[in-house]
Design a protein around this motif. Structure first.
Motif, short mmCIF file in Angstrom:
data_model
loop_
_atom_site.label_atom_id
_atom_site.label_comp_id
_atom_site.label_asym_id
_atom_site.label_seq_id
_atom_site.Cartn_x
_atom_site.Cartn_y
_atom_site.Cartn_z
N ALA A 95 13.41 38.83 -13.36
CA ALA A 95 13.54 39.54 -14.64
C ALA A 95 15.19 39.71 -15.06
O ALA A 95 15.53 39.55 -16.29
CB ALA A 95 13.18 40.88 -14.45
N HIS A 96 16.11 39.70 -13.99
CA HIS A 96 17.34 39.66 -14.34
C HIS A 96 18.05 38.36 -14.80
O HIS A 96 18.88 38.24 -15.63
CB HIS A 96 18.23 40.08 -13.10
CG HIS A 96 17.94 41.52 -12.78
ND1 HIS A 96 18.46 42.43 -11.66
CD2 HIS A 96 17.36 42.60 -13.51
CE1 HIS A 96 18.21 43.41 -11.73
NE2 HIS A 96 17.57 43.92 -12.75
N LEU A 97 17.24 37.24 -14.30
CA LEU A 97 17.82 35.84 -14.68
C LEU A 97 17.27 35.84 -16.06
O LEU A 97 18.07 35.05 -17.10
CB LEU A 97 16.91 34.95 -13.82
CG LEU A 97 17.24 33.50 -14.32
CD1 LEU A 97 18.62 32.83 -14.27
CD2 LEU A 97 16.22 32.59 -13.43
N TRP A 98 16.07 36.30 -16.53
CA TRP A 98 15.43 36.40 -18.30
C TRP A 98 16.67 37.02 -18.87
O TRP A 98 16.89 36.52 -19.93
CB TRP A 98 14.17 36.73 -17.98
CG TRP A 98 13.85 36.97 -19.46
CD1 TRP A 98 13.36 35.92 -20.28
CD2 TRP A 98 13.79 38.27 -20.35
NE1 TRP A 98 13.20 36.64 -21.47
CE2 TRP A 98 13.39 37.78 -21.68
CE3 TRP A 98 14.35 39.43 -20.13
CZ2 TRP A 98 13.53 38.64 -22.46
CZ3 TRP A 98 14.27 40.48 -21.00
CH2 TRP A 98 14.07 40.22 -22.38
N ARG A 99 16.72 38.10 -18.33
CA ARG A 99 17.73 39.15 -19.03
C ARG A 99 19.24 38.25 -19.36
O ARG A 99 19.82 38.57 -20.34
CB ARG A 99 18.07 40.32 -18.43
CG ARG A 99 18.90 41.29 -18.96
CD ARG A 99 19.27 42.56 -18.08
NE ARG A 99 19.71 42.45 -16.96
CZ ARG A 99 19.99 43.21 -16.14
NH1 ARG A 99 19.74 44.50 -16.02
NH2 ARG A 99 20.75 43.27 -15.01
N ALA A 102 8.36 36.46 -13.40
CA ALA A 102 8.67 38.04 -13.30
C ALA A 102 7.37 38.77 -13.87
O ALA A 102 7.13 39.26 -12.73
CB ALA A 102 9.84 38.36 -14.24
N LEU A 103 6.68 38.38 -14.72
CA LEU A 103 5.55 39.14 -14.92
C LEU A 103 4.45 38.84 -14.19
O LEU A 103 3.64 39.64 -13.88
CB LEU A 103 5.16 38.69 -16.55
CG LEU A 103 6.08 39.58 -17.72
CD1 LEU A 103 6.01 38.79 -19.16
CD2 LEU A 103 5.82 40.94 -17.60
N GLU A 104 4.39 37.37 -13.83
CA GLU A 104 3.22 37.13 -13.08
C GLU A 104 3.38 37.63 -11.57
O GLU A 104 2.28 38.22 -11.09
CB GLU A 104 3.12 35.46 -12.84
CG GLU A 104 2.66 34.91 -14.15
CD GLU A 104 2.48 33.33 -14.06
OE1 GLU A 104 2.15 32.60 -14.81
OE2 GLU A 104 3.22 32.73 -12.78
N THR A 105 4.61 37.82 -11.00
CA THR A 105 4.84 38.31 -9.85
C THR A 105 4.61 39.87 -9.97
O THR A 105 4.00 40.37 -8.81
CB THR A 105 6.05 38.10 -9.38
OG1 THR A 105 6.38 36.66 -9.32
CG2 THR A 105 6.71 38.61 -8.02
N ILE A 122 9.23 49.61 -6.85
CA ILE A 122 9.22 50.74 -8.02
C ILE A 122 10.46 50.22 -9.11
O ILE A 122 10.24 50.07 -10.22
CB ILE A 122 9.71 52.23 -7.52
CG1 ILE A 122 8.45 52.80 -6.97
CG2 ILE A 122 10.01 53.05 -8.53
CD1 ILE A 122 8.79 53.80 -5.90
N ALA A 123 11.50 49.65 -8.27
CA ALA A 123 12.56 49.28 -9.23
C ALA A 123 12.27 48.09 -10.00
O ALA A 123 12.68 47.86 -11.08
CB ALA A 123 13.92 48.88 -8.40
N THR A 160 11.03 45.55 -14.89
CA THR A 160 10.19 44.47 -15.61
C THR A 160 9.19 44.96 -16.82
O THR A 160 9.32 44.38 -17.76
CB THR A 160 9.31 43.87 -14.55
OG1 THR A 160 10.39 43.19 -13.57
CG2 THR A 160 8.72 42.66 -15.17
N GLY A 161 8.90 46.03 -16.60
CA GLY A 161 7.88 46.88 -17.52
C GLY A 161 8.73 47.21 -18.98
O GLY A 161 8.38 46.82 -19.79
N ALA A 162 10.04 47.59 -18.41
CA ALA A 162 10.74 48.07 -19.58
C ALA A 162 11.34 46.62 -20.53
O ALA A 162 11.47 46.75 -21.62
CB ALA A 162 12.04 48.83 -19.00
N TYR A 163 11.59 45.58 -19.69
CA TYR A 163 12.31 44.46 -20.43
C TYR A 163 11.22 43.56 -21.21
O TYR A 163 11.64 43.33 -22.27
CB TYR A 163 12.73 43.35 -19.28
CG TYR A 163 13.76 44.06 -18.51
CD1 TYR A 163 14.74 45.03 -18.69
CD2 TYR A 163 14.09 43.08 -17.35
CE1 TYR A 163 15.70 45.56 -18.03
CE2 TYR A 163 15.21 43.46 -16.44
CZ TYR A 163 15.90 44.79 -16.92
OH TYR A 163 17.07 44.78 -15.92
N PHE A 164 9.95 43.87 -20.81
CA PHE A 164 8.91 43.02 -21.47
C PHE A 164 7.83 43.85 -22.12
O PHE A 164 6.84 43.28 -22.68
CB PHE A 164 8.20 42.04 -20.52
CG PHE A 164 9.08 41.07 -19.77
CD1 PHE A 164 10.03 40.25 -20.61
CD2 PHE A 164 9.46 41.27 -18.33
CE1 PHE A 164 11.02 39.44 -19.86
CE2 PHE A 164 10.26 40.19 -17.86
CZ PHE A 164 11.08 39.43 -18.71
#
Length: 623
Positions: free
Chosen positions: A224-228, A239-242, A362-363, A368-372
């Protein structure tokens, strides 16, 4: 050893007659595992599991090793021979055995980590750490060192933060290429998402098929941070699949997350075989997909007649990438293979809920939920946090290490539990704007300050001052499969200080990071999380306060999302209305022109506010 020796009737009878046998679950009692592993490593120069240790009645170790076979081979005595030798020594030379045990304990007591007066690392130490990682990097395959190859989650987080702060393209390249190699390899489940424990080879092809919650939580967050940082479509997908894998296959009825899925499962003949659930032959592809789509799937996933695994079976990977294939047709193939795989006997699940690992999840899920734009993932994070509060926390805010089926386990939380759960709660506070999670993090970190920290040196211990006494109080600042409790605590303390302005928490974080100054340049692969926290310290970390006329209002939401997507290392985000008292960062931050505004601060000293998400993005590094 369980199958070869402990379940062998003659060996079991001998053990029961002459020894008191204790089998330690190192996930339940990492402290017990740590002190005896340290003894094994000090005496033999190496460690590993299974670990075999013989103790006096006072729990002092005097003879140890790792694996012993059922019969002598490769220069190793059999386990029965070891038992007979130890029994004989205890019977005939007990005083000598006692002297050996006492010396081992005294030697361990002198191995305290020198920490008095240490300062946190600066630019020079972080540059040296990056240089050390560059030397150990595998430019052809990604990752570090040779086989077996483990996902370097904490190091990847450091590399991303270092690039964000300094612009060092080499750091980003190592992170990006490693993530791509892992995502295209067999270590990643190409059908169901999620990562296996490690790769047995240097090319990420054949994994040890066990799937651990902590690996997937850490890697979900890294991707998720790499995508960011880059906008990579592959990083977004993984990130989403995981995240979906964790919720779907590790989620419990009570809202938490189970520890692991087994590596082996029934292969359809009654035998338990590693990887049976995941591997494929060309014939199985044809049976499931028909000739044409089977040929496509074999090319896409690298399935061959020879196989990449055992007995002509192949681990699915993406050897050619995705661009050259018809996406719609591949999606159909994956759906049918996944449906067929679901008919196989599933791997067993360890349904123990470990506090620390749930904190990591949780983190990852919150961010991930917030980003996508996936509120369901944020809700899953809230559900796990709620379970930890209801089941793992007692009335004094002391954490239990584990639970199962909503019932609290018997073992006290260790430092990594307090640190990682606090980290999860702090991430959840930034994403949801609910200050209660900041409050819970503060309660946990009070225990870190009062029960886990040496008041003189600022060094941290893995167990609390009032925990069960062992032969030595364990203390290890280096990462293993998860961030060390020491550096995880430093990170949570620093974030909490950024949220609240607490000088005590910031000072504790800085003192704890002194060990990173010593170890970072020498062994950067093993203190990656500490290096990542040091990046946050050097950047401030930045404190971003978003105030609006109402939560959910359009401009407030846009500023909040921009703040969350910023790459500034370790930045904390508070969001609320102008009259909110849930976040200290929001105090005294008025609206601008009656509308939402964002304040970017360091040490509670702020730049001029902005109402423009694009301008805010420029300041905090939003792509």
């Amino acid at each position: 050893m369980a199958a070869e020796s402990f379940e062998d009737r003659a060996t079991a009878d001998y053990l029961n007659e002459h020894f008191v046998s204790v089998k330690v679950d190192r996930e339940e009692r990492p402290d017990v595992d740590a002190v005896y592993m340290e003894a094994v490593q000090a005496a033999t120069g190496q460690g590993g599991w299974p670990m075999t240790v013989f103790l006096t009645p006072d729990a002092e170790p005097f003879y140890f090793g790792t694996y012993f076979p059922p019969s002598p081979r490769h220069g190793l005595p059999s386990f029965r021979q070891v038992l007979e030798g130890v029994r004989q020594a205890w019977a005939d030379r007990r005083a000598e055995v006692g002297e050996v045990a006492g010396k081992i304990v005294r030697d361990l007591a002198q191995r305290e980590i020198a920490h008095q007066g240490a300062q946190p690392p600066g630019e020079q130490e972080l540059a040296q750490a990056l240089l050390g990682l560059t030397r150990e990097y595998d430019p052809q395959r990604g990752g570090f060192a040779g086989a077996p190859k483990f996902p370097p989650s904490m190091v990847l987080e450091f590399l991303l933060r270092h690039h964000a702060r300094t612009g060092a393209e080499g750091a980003l390249q190592m992170a990006r290429d490693t993530c791509e190699r892992m995502a295209r390899g067999g270590i990643y489940d190409q059908l169901g998402g999620g990562f296996a424990r490690y790769s047995v080879d240097r090319d990420w092809i054949v994994p040890h098929f066990e799937k651990m919650l902590y690996d997937n939580a850490l890697l979900c967050r890294v991707y998720a941070h790499l995508w960011r940082a880059t906008g990579s479509d592959l990083a977004r997908r993984v990130a989403l699949e995981t995240a979906d894998f964790m919720v779907r296959e590790l989620g419990t009825a009570q809202g938490g997350f189970s520890s692991a899925l087994d590596a082996d499962s029934d292969d359809g003949t009654g035998r338990h075989v590693e990887g049976a659930y995941y591997v494929w032959t060309p014939a199985e592809l044809r049976e499931t997909l028909g000739e044409q789509d089977a040929a496509l799937a074999a090319q896409y996933f690298g399935v061959t007649e020879e196989g990449t695994f055992e007995h002509g079976r192949s681990v699915l990977q993406l050897p050619q990438g995705e661009g050259a294939f018809d996406a719609e047709r591949i999606a159909s193939v994956k759906d049918r293979l996944l449906a067929r795989r679901a008919q196989r006997p599933e791997p067993g699940r360890d349904d123990k809920v470990v506090a620390a690992w749930n904190g990591l999840a949780i983190a990852a899920l919150a961010e991930t939920g917030a980003y996508f734009g996936r509120p369901d993932l944020v809700e899953a994070a809230v559900g796990a946090a709620d379970l930890l509060v209801r089941v793992h926390l007692d009335e004094h805010a002391r954490l239990a290490r584990t639970s199962r089926d909503g019932r609290t386990g018997p073992n006290a939380g260790v430092l990594e539990d307090y640190a990682d759960v606090a980290e999860g709660f702090l991430a959840l506070a930034s994403v949801t704007g609910e200050g209660v999670w900041l409050d819970f993090a503060g309660l946990l970190l009070d225990h870190v300050l009062n029960r886990f920290t040496d008041p003189g040196s600022g060094a941290l211990y893995d167990t609390a001052s009032d925990a069960e006494r062992l032969i030595r109080r364990p203390q290890d600042p280096t990462d293993n499969a998860t961030p060390s409790g020491w550096t995880a605590a430093a990170g949570a303390l620093l974030s909490y200080a950024a949220h609240t302005g607490s000088e005590a928490h910031r000072t504790a974080a800085e003192r704890a990071l002194g060990v990173v100054k010593a170890l970072g340049p020498r062994v950067p692969r093993f203190i990656g999380w500490g290096l990542a926290v040091a990046e946050a310290l050097l950047d401030g970390p930045r404190e971003i306060a978003v105030v609006g006329p109402a939560l959910g209002e359009e401009r407030t939401t846009a500023l909040h999302r921009t703040a969350l997507l910023g790459t500034a290392p370790g930045a904390v985000v508070a969001v609320g209305t102008v009259d909110s008292d849930e976040f200290p960062l929001l105090a005294g931050r008025p609206l601008v022109g009656g509308g939402a505004a964002a304040y970017v601060c360091r040490d509670f000293t702020c730049d001029a506010p902005t109402t423009d998400p694009e301008r805010l993005g420029t300041v905090v590094g939003t792509r």
